[in-house]
Design an enzyme around this catalytic site. Structure first.
Site, PDB file in Angstrom:
ATOM      1  N   HIS A 129     109.163 -49.874 -53.933  1.00 17.42           N
ATOM      2  CA  HIS A 129     107.925 -50.351 -54.773  1.00 17.42           C
ATOM      3  C   HIS A 129     107.878 -49.923 -56.215  1.00 17.42           C
ATOM      4  O   HIS A 129     107.276 -48.656 -56.482  1.00 17.42           O
ATOM      5  CB  HIS A 129     106.675 -49.473 -53.841  1.00 17.42           C
ATOM      6  N   HIS A 157     107.430 -51.671 -60.053  1.00 19.36           N
ATOM      7  CA  HIS A 157     106.947 -53.224 -60.573  1.00 19.36           C
ATOM      8  C   HIS A 157     107.929 -52.879 -61.936  1.00 19.36           C
ATOM      9  O   HIS A 157     107.773 -52.012 -62.598  1.00 19.36           O
ATOM     10  CB  HIS A 157     105.608 -53.379 -61.031  1.00 19.36           C
ATOM     11  N   HIS A 181     101.195 -56.072 -51.171  1.00 20.09           N
ATOM     12  CA  HIS A 181     100.305 -54.883 -51.510  1.00 20.09           C
ATOM     13  C   HIS A 181      98.746 -55.021 -50.619  1.00 20.09           C
ATOM     14  O   HIS A 181      98.276 -56.202 -50.490  1.00 20.09           O
ATOM     15  CB  HIS A 181      99.809 -55.015 -52.880  1.00 20.09           C
ATOM     16  N   GLU A 224      95.295 -50.711 -50.550  1.00 18.63           N
ATOM     17  CA  GLU A 224      95.493 -49.614 -51.731  1.00 18.63           C
ATOM     18  C   GLU A 224      94.044 -49.376 -52.157  1.00 18.63           C
ATOM     19  O   GLU A 224      93.466 -48.289 -52.015  1.00 18.63           O
ATOM     20  CB  GLU A 224      96.233 -50.351 -52.898  1.00 18.63           C
ATOM     21  N   ASP A 254     105.928 -47.253 -58.069  1.00 16.87           N
ATOM     22  CA  ASP A 254     104.761 -48.191 -58.475  1.00 16.87           C
ATOM     23  C   ASP A 254     105.087 -48.547 -60.059  1.00 16.87           C
ATOM     24  O   ASP A 254     105.838 -49.492 -60.341  1.00 16.87           O
ATOM     25  CB  ASP A 254     103.431 -47.714 -58.338  1.00 16.87           C
ATOM     26  N   ASP A 255     104.309 -47.882 -60.908  1.00 17.52           N
ATOM     27  CA  ASP A 255     104.459 -48.199 -62.528  1.00 17.52           C
ATOM     28  C   ASP A 255     104.910 -46.827 -63.064  1.00 17.52           C
ATOM     29  O   ASP A 255     103.850 -46.326 -63.805  1.00 17.52           O
ATOM     30  CB  ASP A 255     103.024 -48.919 -62.939  1.00 17.52           C
TER      31      ASP A 255
HETATM   32  N1  ADE Z   1     100.842 -54.532 -60.114  1.00 15.49           N
HETATM   33  C1  ADE Z   1     101.306 -53.401 -60.786  1.00 15.49           C
HETATM   34  N2  ADE Z   1     101.017 -52.349 -60.177  1.00 15.49           N
HETATM   35  C2  ADE Z   1     100.239 -52.458 -59.154  1.00 15.49           C
HETATM   36  C3  ADE Z   1      99.322 -51.820 -58.157  1.00 15.49           C
HETATM   37  N3  ADE Z   1      99.495 -50.652 -58.197  1.00 15.49           N
HETATM   38  N4  ADE Z   1      98.581 -52.555 -57.444  1.00 15.49           N
HETATM   39  C4  ADE Z   1      98.463 -53.954 -57.510  1.00 15.49           C
HETATM   40  N5  ADE Z   1      99.074 -54.647 -58.230  1.00 15.49           N
HETATM   41  C5  ADE Z   1      99.878 -53.975 -58.971  1.00 15.49           C
HETATM   42 ZN    ZN Z   2     102.648 -51.684 -56.638  1.00 11.54          ZN
END
Ligand code: ADE
Ligand code: ZN
Length: 347
Positions: free
Chosen positions: A28, A30, A208, A211, A289-290
């Site tokens: 996970h 991006h 996703h 969340e 995630d990011d």
């Molecule tokens: N795009 C990038 N990070 C995300 C996240 N945490 N939730 C949904 N879309 C995303």
């Molecule tokens: Zn994500």
């Protein structure tokens, strides 16, 4: 059926060492969320595209989010610097080197083509740049990496179909599809048709869900989309029926603890539900995630979570093993990595 091996607890320092050395899968992440401010500025300069910040430091300082949407606004704006195949290559290559330093042996990486095609960047430019970095990582870093194409859920299903049409000539370039962006007001059911088509094309499906959205969003991802993994899914605990189903069907949850804190799903890392997910028998693993926005790549997520949540050595092992077993690798490859993981934990 025998459960996972149990371990006597290691000292915190020793546990951190094992986590760092362990082979793991990043399921996970991006790729646009790995764009560090320094690289965003360098690419922006090259393409003559200004970012709305004075410096990389000022950009990082703006990373104080109130919810998912407040993050997405900044994240999509930063992605605007990406124009050429070389830009996509550089971003992915920089990430993959960091992944190797974390002993990631398998990376299944999300990309958001619609963010780029909406700015006039060709689909081909995106996948060829990313693909070249993945190929180099396989050759030079020994990382097996694959792409998962995400549809943006704030856009329409028609636009998702158009993106899939653009993608079809490059079908070999990605192994699956996902669904990301703002969850509120954009339930999985909106994309039932396009995911049915993706499944007919033989693509893996992840989404996703749970969340910011309610547990019903997780059920929608399973039933309307055919999701094989749920990204995040942390809100499942609000509905015992959803937990029972996820456990029974052994659906993986790719959990991103530092993201959940930065986006205010949990107020503090110590409040995160990860221990409860594990105690419920859910197939959770930890991811980033990011990471350029949430101050940590996968090892940092694992170590910080283990510390703040007082996870046991057995919990850490389970999270790492789940990451490998939840990947879309061949079973023989998974078994090979699990054997190495067992070596690190001394089973
Ligand atoms: N795009 C990038 N990070 C995300 C996240 N945490 N939730 C949904 N879309 C995303
Ligand atoms: Zn994500």
């Amino acid at each position: 059926m025998a459960g996972p091996p149990r371990f006597p607890d290691l000292s915190p320092v020793e546990l951190v060492g094992r986590i760092e050395r362990a082979p793991k899968a990043e399921l996970h992440v991006h790729i646009e969320g790995t764009l560090e401010p320094e690289l965003a500025f360098a690419i922006g300069r090259r393409n003559d595209i200004a970012l709305p910040y004075e410096s990389p430091g000022a950009m990082r300082q703006a990373y104080a989010f109130s919810d998912l949407q407040s993050f997405l606004d900044i994240y999509y704006a930063a992605a605007a610097v990406l124009r050429t195949e070389e830009d996509f290559f550089e971003m992915a290559w920089a990430y993959l080197q960091k992944a190797q330093a974390d002993n990631v042996v398998r990376a299944e990486i999300f990309f958001d083509p619609q963010t780029h095609t909406a700015r006039g960047v060709a689909f081909e430019t995106v996948v060829q740049g990313l693909g070249r970095a993945l190929e180099r990582a396989r050759r030079e870093l020994g990382i097996s990496a694959a792409l998962i194409m995400c549809f943006l859920r704030h856009l329409s299903e028609r636009e998702a179909f158009e993106t899939l049409e653009q993608a079809e000539p490059f079908g070999d370039a990605f192994l699956g599809v996902g669904l990301d962006s703002g969850e509120r007001g954009n339930p999985p059911e909106k994309f039932r048709g396009v995911f049915a088509r993706c499944r007919r094309l033989g693509l893996h499906v992840v989404a996703h869900a749970g969340e910011e959205g309610p547990p019903a969003s997780i059920i929608g991802a399973l039933d309307a989309l055919g999701a094989e993994r749920i990204d995040h899914g942390v809100r499942c605990l609000e509905d015992p029926g959803v937990v029972t189903r996820l456990v029974r069907e052994r659906i993986p949850l790719t959990v991103c603890p530092l993201s959940n804190v930065k986006l205010r799903v949990f107020e503090r890392l110590a409040d995160h539900s990860l221990p409860r997910l594990l105690a419920a028998g859910l197939r959770a693993s930890v991811h980033s995630d990011d990471p350029a926005y949430f101050s940590g790549y996968v090892n940092h997520n694992l170590v910080e979570s283990c510390t703040a949540l007082r996870l046991t050595t057995s919990d850490a092992y389970t999270l790492l093993r789940n990451s490998l077993e939840s990947s879309f690798l061949e079973p023989s490859e998974i078994a090979r990595h699990v054997e190495r993981l067992n070596g690190v934990f001394g089973t």
